[in-house]
Design a protein around this motif. Sequence first.
Motif, PDB file in Angstrom:
ATOM      1  N   GLY A  33     -34.058 -12.764  36.841  1.00  0.00           N
ATOM      2  CA  GLY A  33     -34.455 -14.073  37.340  1.00  0.00           C
ATOM      3  C   GLY A  33     -33.955 -15.218  36.488  1.00  0.00           C
ATOM      4  N   ARG A  34     -32.756 -15.082  35.929  1.00  0.00           N
ATOM      5  CA  ARG A  34     -32.228 -16.094  35.022  1.00  0.00           C
ATOM      6  C   ARG A  34     -30.977 -16.790  35.556  1.00  0.00           C
ATOM      7  NH1 ARG A  34     -32.987 -13.204  29.015  1.00  0.00           N
ATOM      8  NH2 ARG A  34     -35.249 -12.915  29.214  1.00  0.00           N
ATOM      9  N   SER A  35     -30.655 -16.620  36.789  1.00  0.00           N
ATOM     10  CA  SER A  35     -29.457 -17.260  37.343  1.00  0.00           C
ATOM     11  C   SER A  35     -29.537 -18.781  37.228  1.00  0.00           C
ATOM     12  CB  SER A  35     -29.262 -16.859  38.807  1.00  0.00           C
ATOM     13  OG  SER A  35     -29.018 -15.470  38.915  1.00  0.00           O
ATOM     14  N   ASP A  36     -30.735 -19.330  37.444  1.00  0.00           N
ATOM     15  CA  ASP A  36     -30.897 -20.781  37.359  1.00  0.00           C
ATOM     16  C   ASP A  36     -30.665 -21.286  35.940  1.00  0.00           C
ATOM     17  OD1 ASP A  36     -31.430 -20.915  40.029  1.00  0.00           O
ATOM     18  OD2 ASP A  36     -33.607 -21.070  39.812  1.00  0.00           O
ATOM     19  N   TRP A  37     -30.929 -20.458  34.931  1.00  0.00           N
ATOM     20  CA  TRP A  37     -30.702 -20.858  33.551  1.00  0.00           C
ATOM     21  C   TRP A  37     -29.218 -21.146  33.324  1.00  0.00           C
ATOM     22  CZ3 TRP A  37     -33.991 -17.238  29.882  1.00  0.00           C
ATOM     23  CH2 TRP A  37     -35.322 -17.225  30.325  1.00  0.00           C
ATOM     24  N   VAL A  38     -28.380 -20.266  33.853  1.00  0.00           N
ATOM     25  CA  VAL A  38     -26.938 -20.461  33.720  1.00  0.00           C
ATOM     26  C   VAL A  38     -26.494 -21.671  34.532  1.00  0.00           C
ATOM     27  CG1 VAL A  38     -24.667 -19.448  34.144  1.00  0.00           C
ATOM     28  CG2 VAL A  38     -26.520 -18.012  33.276  1.00  0.00           C
ATOM     29  N   SER A  39     -27.080 -21.854  35.699  1.00  0.00           N
ATOM     30  CA  SER A  39     -26.719 -22.994  36.544  1.00  0.00           C
ATOM     31  C   SER A  39     -26.957 -24.322  35.820  1.00  0.00           C
ATOM     32  CB  SER A  39     -27.513 -22.970  37.853  1.00  0.00           C
ATOM     33  OG  SER A  39     -27.188 -21.832  38.610  1.00  0.00           O
ATOM     34  N   GLU A  40     -28.049 -24.411  35.058  1.00  0.00           N
ATOM     35  CA  GLU A  40     -28.319 -25.630  34.289  1.00  0.00           C
ATOM     36  C   GLU A  40     -27.206 -25.902  33.293  1.00  0.00           C
ATOM     37  OE1 GLU A  40     -32.094 -26.204  32.435  1.00  0.00           O
ATOM     38  OE2 GLU A  40     -33.204 -25.369  34.134  1.00  0.00           O
ATOM     39  N   GLU A  41     -26.732 -24.850  32.637  1.00  0.00           N
ATOM     40  CA  GLU A  41     -25.655 -25.007  31.667  1.00  0.00           C
ATOM     41  C   GLU A  41     -24.352 -25.419  32.343  1.00  0.00           C
ATOM     42  OE1 GLU A  41     -26.001 -24.705  28.108  1.00  0.00           O
ATOM     43  OE2 GLU A  41     -27.960 -25.056  29.019  1.00  0.00           O
ATOM     44  N   MET A  42     -24.138 -24.919  33.549  1.00  0.00           N
ATOM     45  CA  MET A  42     -22.905 -25.266  34.260  1.00  0.00           C
ATOM     46  C   MET A  42     -22.873 -26.744  34.643  1.00  0.00           C
ATOM     47  SD  MET A  42     -21.159 -22.532  34.136  1.00  0.00           S
ATOM     48  CE  MET A  42     -22.006 -22.317  32.546  1.00  0.00           C
ATOM     49  N   GLU A  43     -24.040 -27.360  34.781  1.00  0.00           N
ATOM     50  CA  GLU A  43     -24.079 -28.789  35.087  1.00  0.00           C
ATOM     51  C   GLU A  43     -23.468 -29.599  33.950  1.00  0.00           C
ATOM     52  OE1 GLU A  43     -28.029 -29.961  36.067  1.00  0.00           O
ATOM     53  OE2 GLU A  43     -28.203 -28.579  37.764  1.00  0.00           O
ATOM     54  N   VAL A  44     -23.722 -29.169  32.721  1.00  0.00           N
ATOM     55  CA  VAL A  44     -23.128 -29.841  31.560  1.00  0.00           C
ATOM     56  C   VAL A  44     -21.635 -29.568  31.510  1.00  0.00           C
ATOM     57  CG1 VAL A  44     -23.100 -29.970  29.033  1.00  0.00           C
ATOM     58  CG2 VAL A  44     -25.274 -29.702  30.248  1.00  0.00           C
ATOM     59  N   LEU A  45     -21.261 -28.318  31.733  1.00  0.00           N
ATOM     60  CA  LEU A  45     -19.860 -27.912  31.656  1.00  0.00           C
ATOM     61  C   LEU A  45     -19.004 -28.617  32.696  1.00  0.00           C
ATOM     62  CD1 LEU A  45     -18.001 -25.877  30.129  1.00  0.00           C
ATOM     63  CD2 LEU A  45     -18.432 -24.284  32.002  1.00  0.00           C
ATOM     64  N   VAL A  55     -18.456 -23.352  39.039  1.00  0.00           N
ATOM     65  CA  VAL A  55     -17.948 -22.603  37.893  1.00  0.00           C
ATOM     66  C   VAL A  55     -19.032 -21.665  37.366  1.00  0.00           C
ATOM     67  CG1 VAL A  55     -17.316 -22.862  35.449  1.00  0.00           C
ATOM     68  CG2 VAL A  55     -16.224 -24.281  37.169  1.00  0.00           C
ATOM     69  N   PHE A  56     -18.593 -20.517  36.862  1.00  0.00           N
ATOM     70  CA  PHE A  56     -19.481 -19.567  36.183  1.00  0.00           C
ATOM     71  C   PHE A  56     -18.810 -19.198  34.873  1.00  0.00           C
ATOM     72  CE2 PHE A  56     -21.119 -15.456  34.967  1.00  0.00           C
ATOM     73  CZ  PHE A  56     -22.437 -15.416  35.401  1.00  0.00           C
ATOM     74  N   ASP A  57     -19.529 -19.385  33.765  1.00  0.00           N
ATOM     75  CA  ASP A  57     -18.982 -19.087  32.437  1.00  0.00           C
ATOM     76  C   ASP A  57     -19.655 -17.821  31.900  1.00  0.00           C
ATOM     77  OD1 ASP A  57     -18.294 -18.991  29.707  1.00  0.00           O
ATOM     78  OD2 ASP A  57     -18.137 -21.167  29.580  1.00  0.00           O
ATOM     79  N   THR A  58     -18.871 -16.761  31.727  1.00  0.00           N
ATOM     80  CA  THR A  58     -19.452 -15.487  31.279  1.00  0.00           C
ATOM     81  C   THR A  58     -19.950 -15.556  29.837  1.00  0.00           C
ATOM     82  OG1 THR A  58     -17.226 -14.677  30.732  1.00  0.00           O
ATOM     83  CG2 THR A  58     -18.129 -14.056  32.872  1.00  0.00           C
TER      84      THR A  58
END
Length: 382
Positions: A173-185, A99-102
């Motif tokens: 270089g912030r793609s991993d930042w969003v990936s961390e949030e997607m783990e919670v989601l 999942v990707f949350d905009t």
Amino acid sequence: MDLITTSAGLASVCARLASHPVITVDTEFLRETTYYPLLCVLQMASPDEAVVVDALAEGIDLKPFFELMSNERVLKVFHAARQDVEIVWHQAGIIPQPVFDTQVAAMVLGYGDSIAYDALVERVTGHRPDKTHRFTDWSRRPLTRDQLEYAVADVTHLRDVFAALDADLKKRGRSDWVSEEMEVLTSPKTYDFQPERAWERLKTRVRKPKDLAVLMEVAAWREQEAQSRNVPRSRVLKDDAVGDIATHAPASPERLAALRSLPKGFEKSQWGADIVAAVQRGLARDPRTLPKMEKPRNNSNGAATVELLKVLLRMTSERHAVASKVIATVDDLERIAADDEADVGALHGWRRELFGEAALALKHGKLALAIEKGRVVRVERG
């Protein structure tokens, strides 16, 4: 744009969408009068097509949609995805992956805290979405042409928003930042509505084990009642009333009647009797079986420390163009002020690098804040 109203039509479109690495998804639902959201319409788009599915169409089987949501070869792009994911979890027992949350991506990129979809579309694409049907009753049939155009626009504009945000994330270089949030989601725990854990979602703060025990029992009763009747929790008992009951522990109808947070005569109802019984169960619990309560924060300078941390957080947010909300919450700051080892997001991963280390340095006098030429600046101290 196509309106899908049959199982065969849905299966066909899901097969086509499954051939793409990225699709955009949105849902329209109602939950104002229910505990569980009623899925009315779902929208999906690939670079080639956009479709609207009538989830209430007679005889339609949504299984192909749920299978697509669990297809790990296809990235599902949502905006403010939590409730959409909750619907899939409730109806099919699966969590969409990946999942990707905009909305989360926008916060990481400095678009502000929890930016609304229409505002994000306008800022990214320059297009101003039509808001006419934002509060429409999506359960009414037939769906109008205007409703369908509104619905499909949600996923067609989302394609452009995703492309722009994804490119910006990679550039910074912030793609991993969003990936961390997607783990919670995408964690089932996020959607775990077991009655025995209902108290954890309440903001009510209790100070004594007795209060906690009563809170746990009353919150569990309310959750069970809301689920069984399929009504919102607030229709059973409002949050402030749950907190009031936990604090006063009314173990009899007469004591329940004395609470101002409950309507007159409530103690004579079946719910009144149920609450008294829940309170009595709470009072009878062995304190040793309760979760450990957070120790009181005795630091006399704690409030001042939190205020300084708020300034540092705002500075960090503006300097790095990241929404402050996604870096740390006020509760995070309070816990950092009380404990260097607090288990909060701000002291882990990219947040620690961006803010957490500086927060601890400020707390221990290794970093100071000063005003230079009208601006607050950081001053390193030896």
